[in-house]
Design a protein around this motif. Structure first.
Motif, PDB file in Angstrom:
ATOM      1  N   TYR A  37      48.798 -35.014  19.966  1.00 34.28           N
ATOM      2  CA  TYR A  37      48.727 -34.685  18.556  1.00 34.28           C
ATOM      3  C   TYR A  37      48.212 -35.912  17.815  1.00 34.28           C
ATOM      4  N   ARG A  38      47.744 -35.697  16.580  1.00 35.76           N
ATOM      5  CA  ARG A  38      47.245 -36.847  15.847  1.00 35.76           C
ATOM      6  C   ARG A  38      47.564 -36.765  14.373  1.00 35.76           C
ATOM      7  N   GLY A  39      47.633 -37.925  13.753  1.00 36.92           N
ATOM      8  CA  GLY A  39      47.805 -38.035  12.320  1.00 36.92           C
ATOM      9  C   GLY A  39      49.227 -37.866  11.835  1.00 36.92           C
ATOM     10  N   LYS A  40      49.374 -38.097  10.511  1.00 34.37           N
ATOM     11  CA  LYS A  40      50.704 -38.001   9.907  1.00 34.37           C
ATOM     12  C   LYS A  40      51.245 -36.579   9.988  1.00 34.37           C
ATOM     13  N   GLN A  41      50.351 -35.595   9.952  1.00 34.87           N
ATOM     14  CA  GLN A  41      50.770 -34.200  10.008  1.00 34.87           C
ATOM     15  C   GLN A  41      50.951 -33.714  11.442  1.00 34.87           C
ATOM     16  N   ARG A  42      50.750 -34.626  12.385  1.00 39.27           N
ATOM     17  CA  ARG A  42      50.868 -34.282  13.807  1.00 39.27           C
ATOM     18  C   ARG A  42      50.058 -33.017  14.129  1.00 39.27           C
ATOM     19  N   GLU A  43      48.764 -33.128  13.854  1.00 37.77           N
ATOM     20  CA  GLU A  43      47.829 -32.048  14.143  1.00 37.77           C
ATOM     21  C   GLU A  43      47.652 -31.908  15.661  1.00 37.77           C
TER      22      GLU A  43
END
Length: 114
Positions: A37-43
């Motif tokens: 996952y990636r990013g603050k939003q856990r995409e």
């Protein structure tokens, strides 16, 4: 106590490649889904089932390849774009590809410049 440790992040130019690795320590079932996952939003980026079936976000389909070896997971990233810049997190602990598990790594930064 399960811990996930990511490595392999870094800075590359657009079109470049990176390979991320995730190694689990502690007792982690190899029946769990492994995911990135990636990013603050856990995409969601990519997940792979215990049987090795991968699923990808549309944005990375054809450019990223997820693989696993037991409770280790890898993400081969090619043709990187500036919009791929993010902190990438390894995840496990779920038996379903539809939702992340409770175990998260600390993250590894990927930066793609133009």
């Amino acid at each position: 106590q399960v811990q996930l440790a990511e490595s392999g992040g870094g800075s590359v130019q657009s079109g470049g490649s990176l390979r991320l690795s995730c190694v689990a320590s502690g007792t982690l079932s190899d029946m769990y889904v492994m995911g990135w996952y990636r990013g603050k939003q856990r995409e969601l980026v990519a997940v792979i089932s215990a049987s090795g079936v991968p699923n990808y976000a549309d944005s990375v389909q054809g450019r990223f390849t997820i693989s696993r070896g037991g409770t280790s997971a890898y993400l081969q990233m090619t043709d990187l774009k500036p919009e791929d810049t993010a902190v990438y997190y390894c995840n496990s602990g779920s038996l379903s590809v539809r939702a992340p598990g409770n175990f998260w790594g600390q993250g590894t930064q990927v930066t793609v410049s133009t």
